[in-house]
Design a protein around this motif. Sequence first.
Motif, mmCIF file in Angstrom:
data_model
loop_
_atom_site.group_PDB
_atom_site.id
_atom_site.type_symbol
_atom_site.label_atom_id
_atom_site.label_comp_id
_atom_site.label_asym_id
_atom_site.label_seq_id
_atom_site.Cartn_x
_atom_site.Cartn_y
_atom_site.Cartn_z
ATOM 1 N N ARG A 190 6.337 -1.344 -0.657
ATOM 2 C CA ARG A 190 6.243 -1.994 0.654
ATOM 3 C C ARG A 190 7.325 -1.492 1.604
ATOM 4 O O ARG A 190 7.087 -1.359 2.805
ATOM 5 C CB ARG A 190 6.304 -3.517 0.505
ATOM 6 C CG ARG A 190 4.978 -4.083 0.022
ATOM 7 C CD ARG A 190 5.037 -5.552 -0.320
ATOM 8 N NE ARG A 190 5.604 -6.361 0.751
ATOM 9 C CZ ARG A 190 5.018 -6.585 1.920
ATOM 10 N NH1 ARG A 190 3.856 -6.029 2.206
ATOM 11 N NH2 ARG A 190 5.596 -7.351 2.805
ATOM 12 N N ILE A 191 8.491 -1.193 1.078
ATOM 13 C CA ILE A 191 9.544 -0.636 1.925
ATOM 14 C C ILE A 191 9.094 0.719 2.481
ATOM 15 O O ILE A 191 9.445 1.098 3.599
ATOM 16 C CB ILE A 191 10.875 -0.522 1.130
ATOM 17 C CG1 ILE A 191 11.446 -1.927 0.895
ATOM 18 C CG2 ILE A 191 11.887 0.353 1.864
ATOM 19 C CD1 ILE A 191 12.661 -1.973 -0.008
ATOM 20 N N GLY A 192 8.266 1.405 1.720
ATOM 21 C CA GLY A 192 7.711 2.674 2.184
ATOM 22 C C GLY A 192 6.471 2.516 3.050
ATOM 23 O O GLY A 192 5.781 3.501 3.334
ATOM 24 N N GLY A 193 6.174 1.281 3.449
ATOM 25 C CA GLY A 193 5.037 1.054 4.336
ATOM 26 C C GLY A 193 3.691 1.060 3.628
ATOM 27 O O GLY A 193 2.645 1.179 4.266
ATOM 28 N N LYS A 194 3.726 0.933 2.307
ATOM 29 C CA LYS A 194 2.479 0.935 1.539
ATOM 30 C C LYS A 194 2.174 -0.460 1.022
ATOM 31 O O LYS A 194 3.037 -1.334 1.017
ATOM 32 C CB LYS A 194 2.612 1.855 0.317
ATOM 33 C CG LYS A 194 2.999 3.272 0.613
ATOM 34 C CD LYS A 194 3.216 4.006 -0.701
ATOM 35 C CE LYS A 194 3.637 5.446 -0.433
ATOM 36 N NZ LYS A 194 3.824 6.176 -1.704
ATOM 37 N N LEU A 195 0.951 -0.637 0.531
ATOM 38 C CA LEU A 195 0.652 -1.842 -0.216
ATOM 39 C C LEU A 195 1.385 -1.763 -1.559
ATOM 40 O O LEU A 195 1.697 -0.666 -2.039
ATOM 41 C CB LEU A 195 -0.859 -1.966 -0.451
ATOM 42 C CG LEU A 195 -1.684 -2.329 0.794
ATOM 43 C CD1 LEU A 195 -3.171 -2.160 0.511
ATOM 44 C CD2 LEU A 195 -1.389 -3.760 1.248
ATOM 45 N N GLY A 196 1.634 -2.906 -2.160
ATOM 46 C CA GLY A 196 2.417 -2.953 -3.393
ATOM 47 C C GLY A 196 1.633 -2.575 -4.644
ATOM 48 O O GLY A 196 2.177 -2.645 -5.744
ATOM 49 N N TRP A 197 0.370 -2.192 -4.485
ATOM 50 C CA TRP A 197 -0.505 -1.957 -5.650
ATOM 51 C C TRP A 197 -1.534 -0.906 -5.294
ATOM 52 O O TRP A 197 -1.733 -0.588 -4.113
ATOM 53 C CB TRP A 197 -1.233 -3.263 -5.986
ATOM 54 C CG TRP A 197 -1.710 -3.932 -4.730
ATOM 55 C CD1 TRP A 197 -2.835 -3.660 -4.004
ATOM 56 C CD2 TRP A 197 -1.031 -4.970 -3.991
ATOM 57 N NE1 TRP A 197 -2.908 -4.461 -2.882
ATOM 58 C CE2 TRP A 197 -1.817 -5.262 -2.856
ATOM 59 C CE3 TRP A 197 0.166 -5.673 -4.191
ATOM 60 C CZ2 TRP A 197 -1.441 -6.232 -1.903
ATOM 61 C CZ3 TRP A 197 0.528 -6.631 -3.245
ATOM 62 C CH2 TRP A 197 -0.270 -6.917 -2.127
ATOM 63 N N ASP A 198 -2.207 -0.395 -6.326
ATOM 64 C CA ASP A 198 -3.322 0.525 -6.091
ATOM 65 C C ASP A 198 -4.657 -0.206 -6.114
ATOM 66 O O ASP A 198 -5.562 0.133 -5.363
ATOM 67 C CB ASP A 198 -3.339 1.628 -7.162
ATOM 68 C CG ASP A 198 -2.187 2.608 -6.973
ATOM 69 O OD1 ASP A 198 -1.816 2.852 -5.806
ATOM 70 O OD2 ASP A 198 -1.658 3.103 -7.983
ATOM 71 N N SER A 199 -4.778 -1.187 -7.002
ATOM 72 C CA SER A 199 -6.044 -1.915 -7.115
ATOM 73 C C SER A 199 -5.788 -3.245 -7.813
ATOM 74 O O SER A 199 -4.637 -3.605 -8.077
ATOM 75 C CB SER A 199 -7.057 -1.092 -7.914
ATOM 76 O OG SER A 199 -6.716 -1.112 -9.284
ATOM 77 N N ALA A 200 -6.869 -3.945 -8.135
ATOM 78 C CA ALA A 200 -6.751 -5.253 -8.781
ATOM 79 C C ALA A 200 -6.305 -5.149 -10.235
ATOM 80 O O ALA A 200 -5.895 -6.139 -10.835
ATOM 81 C CB ALA A 200 -8.081 -5.999 -8.708
#
Lengths: 219, 217
Positions: A190-200
Motif C-alpha cells: 500500500r505504501i507503494g500505491g498498490k492494493l495489499g493483495w493479488d486476489s482472494a
Amino acid sequence: MTEQNTIFESFEPDLVDRIAVGRREAITKYAKSAVLWGSAPLTLALASTEAFGQDLPATVVDVLNFALTLEYLEAAFYEQGLSSRRLIPSESRDVFRTIGRHENEHVALLKSVLGGSAVAQPAVDFTAGGKYADVFENFATFRLLSETFEDLGVAAYKGQAGRLLGTGKILTVALQIHSVEARHASEVRRIGGKLGWDSAFDKPKTKAQVLAAAQPFLA
Amino acid sequence: MDMKHSPTRRTLLKWGVGTTGVAVAGAFLPNFGISAALGADLGSGDIGVLNYAYALEQLEAAFYTQVVANPFSDMRPNDMTILTQLRDHEVAHREFLRDALGNRRIPDLEVDFGGINFRSRRSVLNTARTFEDLGVSAYNGAGQLLKNVDYLAAAGSIVSVEARHASAIRDLIRPLSASAVGQGVVSNGLDPALLPSSVLKQAGPFIKTEVSAQALP
C-alpha cells in the motif's frame, strides 16, 4: 509463583535462559486457555519440548531452519534500511521500525527452539550483485525489495505448513508468524500505491521456489 | 451509536423459516426444511473446522455486502475501492467453503448488525478491524485442529488474505501507523491464535442464529 517455577523446572537449564525474555507474560497468557499462544520464544520452545522432548524431528528442524534463513534475511534488510540516513521517509518510519522489530522477534523465536540445530546467519548482498545498487539510498528500491521479501515470506510459510501438519503448537506458531508477514506485505504494498493483495486467495511457494527467489540476496 | 437497521437488509442472509427457500445474496437455495430456531451445530473433525470457517466467512461477507450497498457519507478516496475488494474476497471465501462442504455445510446464518452504524466511517472500519483480526486469530488457532493437508492448505491461502485485509483496514483508520502492521494485536512478533469457543463468543453478538460447536475445542 510456585506454579511458574514448576513449569520452568521441567526445562533444561540453558533452555530457560534462552527463553527468559518476557517469560512471565507468556506464562500468564499460556495459563489463559482463550489465547493458545500469546507470545515469546517461550511458547514455541514450550511447544516443541512438550511435543518432542529435546529431539525435534528432522522435518521440523528443516522447516524451521528454512524459516530462520528467511527471517535472518529480512531482519538484516530492515536493520540496514533503518540505519541508513535519509532512506525511509519520516512518515513511513513507524511502519518499517515495527516490521523490523517483528523480524528480529521471529529470529529470536526460531533460534530459541532450534538451539544448537539453528543454522548460522547467512552472508547477504541486498544489491543482488549490483542489480539493486541503490537499495539503501533510494526508497523506491528499498520498498520494492521489502515487498518482495514479505510476499516471499508469506508464500514460504504457507508452502511449509503442510509439512508441519500434526506438530500441534509448532504449526500454530508458524501460522502466527505467517499472518504477521502478510500484514507487513499488505502495508508495504500500500505504501507503494498498490492494493495489499493479488486476489482472494494467496498462493504458496515450494521451498525450491523460495530459495531460488532468495538466492540472489544470499552472498 | 445508531441502533436502527433496515428490516429488508436484515433479511438478506435470513435463514428462511417455513418457506421453500432462502435468499442469500440474490440466490435462492433450498433450506431442507430446517428451522432457524434449532440453530446450527458446526459438527466435528475437519468438517466442523471448515463449517466454523464457513460461519465466519458468512459473517464477513454479509457485513461488507451491507457496507458497500450503503456507503457511509464521510468516504475517503480509497475507502470504497478497498471495501469493495474486501466484499468480493469474503464472498469468494464463503462460496469456496460452501462448495467444499457441499451438503455437509451448516445452513445460512442470520446476522445481527444492529450494533453497527453503517452511516459512520468510524463504526464501519472499527467493526471491519474486529472481524479481520478475529478471522486471522480464528484460522491461526484452527490450523492445528485439521487432519487433512489439503484443508490446511486452503485455510492457509485464506488466512493470509484476511491478515492483508486487517492491515489495509488498520491503515485506513490510522494511515502509515505501527497499527497498520499489527501493533496492538501482534505480540512478540506473533498474531494471536484463538480456539473456536473463544472466537464464537466474540462473534456471537453479530450472529442471530444459534451456532454451537459442541465437538470443537
